[in-house]
Write a protein that holds these residues in place. Structure first.
Motif, PDB file in Angstrom:
ATOM      1  N   HIS A 183       1.579 -16.166 -10.466  1.00 11.82           N
ATOM      2  CA  HIS A 183       0.554 -15.184 -10.802  1.00 11.82           C
ATOM      3  C   HIS A 183       1.084 -13.780 -10.531  1.00 11.82           C
ATOM      4  O   HIS A 183       1.831 -13.562  -9.582  1.00 11.82           O
ATOM      5  N   GLN A 184       0.682 -12.845 -11.361  1.00 18.73           N
ATOM      6  CA  GLN A 184       1.032 -11.448 -11.135  1.00 18.73           C
ATOM      7  C   GLN A 184      -0.152 -10.762 -10.455  1.00 18.73           C
ATOM      8  O   GLN A 184      -1.272 -10.806 -10.975  1.00 18.73           O
ATOM      9  N   ILE A 185       0.112 -10.150  -9.293  1.00 20.72           N
ATOM     10  CA  ILE A 185      -0.957  -9.579  -8.484  1.00 20.72           C
ATOM     11  C   ILE A 185      -0.657  -8.113  -8.210  1.00 20.72           C
ATOM     12  O   ILE A 185       0.466  -7.743  -7.877  1.00 20.72           O
ATOM     13  N   TRP A 186      -1.674  -7.277  -8.331  1.00 17.59           N
ATOM     14  CA  TRP A 186      -1.605  -5.859  -8.004  1.00 17.59           C
ATOM     15  C   TRP A 186      -1.837  -5.740  -6.507  1.00 17.59           C
ATOM     16  O   TRP A 186      -2.887  -6.118  -5.997  1.00 17.59           O
ATOM     17  N   GLU A 246      -0.228   4.511  -3.821  1.00 18.65           N
ATOM     18  CA  GLU A 246       0.938   3.668  -4.079  1.00 18.65           C
ATOM     19  C   GLU A 246       0.494   2.219  -4.227  1.00 18.65           C
ATOM     20  O   GLU A 246      -0.434   1.768  -3.572  1.00 18.65           O
ATOM     21  N   TYR A 247       1.163   1.532  -5.138  1.00 17.76           N
ATOM     22  CA  TYR A 247       0.842   0.134  -5.402  1.00 17.76           C
ATOM     23  C   TYR A 247       2.066  -0.545  -5.978  1.00 17.76           C
ATOM     24  O   TYR A 247       3.061   0.088  -6.308  1.00 17.76           O
ATOM     25  N   ALA A 248       1.982  -1.862  -6.080  1.00 17.89           N
ATOM     26  CA  ALA A 248       3.065  -2.655  -6.664  1.00 17.89           C
ATOM     27  C   ALA A 248       2.454  -3.845  -7.391  1.00 17.89           C
ATOM     28  O   ALA A 248       1.371  -4.316  -7.032  1.00 17.89           O
ATOM     29  N   ILE A 249       3.148  -4.314  -8.397  1.00 19.91           N
ATOM     30  CA  ILE A 249       2.763  -5.540  -9.088  1.00 19.91           C
ATOM     31  C   ILE A 249       3.847  -6.567  -8.787  1.00 19.91           C
ATOM     32  O   ILE A 249       5.028  -6.328  -9.033  1.00 19.91           O
ATOM     33  N   VAL A 250       3.413  -7.702  -8.215  1.00 25.29           N
ATOM     34  CA  VAL A 250       4.335  -8.708  -7.704  1.00 25.29           C
ATOM     35  C   VAL A 250       3.978 -10.058  -8.307  1.00 25.29           C
ATOM     36  O   VAL A 250       2.815 -10.349  -8.573  1.00 25.29           O
ATOM     37  N   ALA A 285      -4.237 -16.167   3.087  1.00 26.14           N
ATOM     38  CA  ALA A 285      -4.556 -14.739   3.125  1.00 26.14           C
ATOM     39  C   ALA A 285      -3.319 -13.986   3.600  1.00 26.14           C
ATOM     40  O   ALA A 285      -2.762 -14.288   4.657  1.00 26.14           O
ATOM     41  N   LEU A 286      -2.875 -13.011   2.792  1.00 28.36           N
ATOM     42  CA  LEU A 286      -1.715 -12.181   3.128  1.00 28.36           C
ATOM     43  C   LEU A 286      -2.175 -10.749   3.368  1.00 28.36           C
ATOM     44  O   LEU A 286      -2.980 -10.219   2.607  1.00 28.36           O
ATOM     45  N   TYR A 287      -1.642 -10.126   4.417  1.00 27.37           N
ATOM     46  CA  TYR A 287      -1.876  -8.709   4.687  1.00 27.37           C
ATOM     47  C   TYR A 287      -0.617  -7.954   4.287  1.00 27.37           C
ATOM     48  O   TYR A 287       0.480  -8.276   4.741  1.00 27.37           O
ATOM     49  N   ILE A 288      -0.753  -6.954   3.415  1.00 25.18           N
ATOM     50  CA  ILE A 288       0.400  -6.210   2.928  1.00 25.18           C
ATOM     51  C   ILE A 288       0.676  -5.062   3.897  1.00 25.18           C
ATOM     52  O   ILE A 288      -0.137  -4.157   4.052  1.00 25.18           O
ATOM     53  N   ASN A 289       1.830  -5.125   4.564  1.00 23.10           N
ATOM     54  CA  ASN A 289       2.198  -4.093   5.540  1.00 23.10           C
ATOM     55  C   ASN A 289       2.811  -2.867   4.883  1.00 23.10           C
ATOM     56  O   ASN A 289       2.420  -1.742   5.203  1.00 23.10           O
ATOM     57  N   ASN A 290       3.769  -3.089   3.963  1.00 24.50           N
ATOM     58  CA  ASN A 290       4.560  -1.978   3.472  1.00 24.50           C
ATOM     59  C   ASN A 290       5.174  -2.323   2.114  1.00 24.50           C
ATOM     60  O   ASN A 290       5.468  -3.472   1.843  1.00 24.50           O
ATOM     61  N   ALA A 294      -5.761 -12.919  -1.234  1.00 16.55           N
ATOM     62  CA  ALA A 294      -5.711 -14.384  -1.200  1.00 16.55           C
ATOM     63  C   ALA A 294      -4.790 -14.862  -2.319  1.00 16.55           C
ATOM     64  O   ALA A 294      -4.968 -14.490  -3.476  1.00 16.55           O
ATOM     65  N   VAL A 295      -3.790 -15.650  -1.961  1.00 16.35           N
ATOM     66  CA  VAL A 295      -2.844 -16.212  -2.931  1.00 16.35           C
ATOM     67  C   VAL A 295      -2.799 -17.724  -2.729  1.00 16.35           C
ATOM     68  O   VAL A 295      -3.329 -18.242  -1.746  1.00 16.35           O
ATOM     69  N   ASN A 296      -2.171 -18.432  -3.669  1.00 13.02           N
ATOM     70  CA  ASN A 296      -2.002 -19.873  -3.507  1.00 13.02           C
ATOM     71  C   ASN A 296      -1.272 -20.168  -2.207  1.00 13.02           C
ATOM     72  O   ASN A 296      -0.502 -19.349  -1.705  1.00 13.02           O
TER      73      ASN A 296
END
Length: 103
Positions: free
Chosen positions: A11-14, A2-6, A95-100, A22-24
């Motif tokens: 910026h569009q990030i997978w 599973e993945y998402a594009i946000v 730095a962001l950690y993707i939980n869900n 790492a995001v701005n």
């Protein structure tokens, strides 16, 4: 898988769950949970595509830390004119950690 594009800060990030990215710079304290709502695409069992965004989809993330990227050097020079300028820039990142991924 599973993945998402946000879309985050232009910026569009997978994104995939249980990974960090790492995001701005995001002006939030470390440990803060946030929800990303500009979701363009989600793939769980089915593929969900937004036009341009999905209405009920969101990504739960946690701020891990704030840091600076590697220095980028900018060097300007005009030959035979004794003109030289050397500048550096370090982009501030979060730095962001993707939980869900919620849909």
């Amino acid at each position: 898988m599973e993945y998402a594009i946000v879309e985050i800060s232009g910026h569009q990030i997978w994104l995939e769950p249980n990974k960090h990215y790492a995001v701005n710079h995001v002006p939030l304290k470390v440990g803060t949970k946030l929800f990303l709502k500009r979701v363009l695409l989600v793939k769980k069992k089915n593929l969900f595509l937004g036009f341009p965004y999905l209405e009920n989809a969101r990504i739960e993330a946690t701020v891990l830390n704030h840091f600076e990227a590697k220095k980028v050097l900018v060097y300007k020079m005009k030959p035979k004119k004794k003109y030289r300028r050397k500048n550096g820039h370090r982009q501030k990142l979060t730095a962001l950690y993707i939980n869900n991924i919620i849909i």
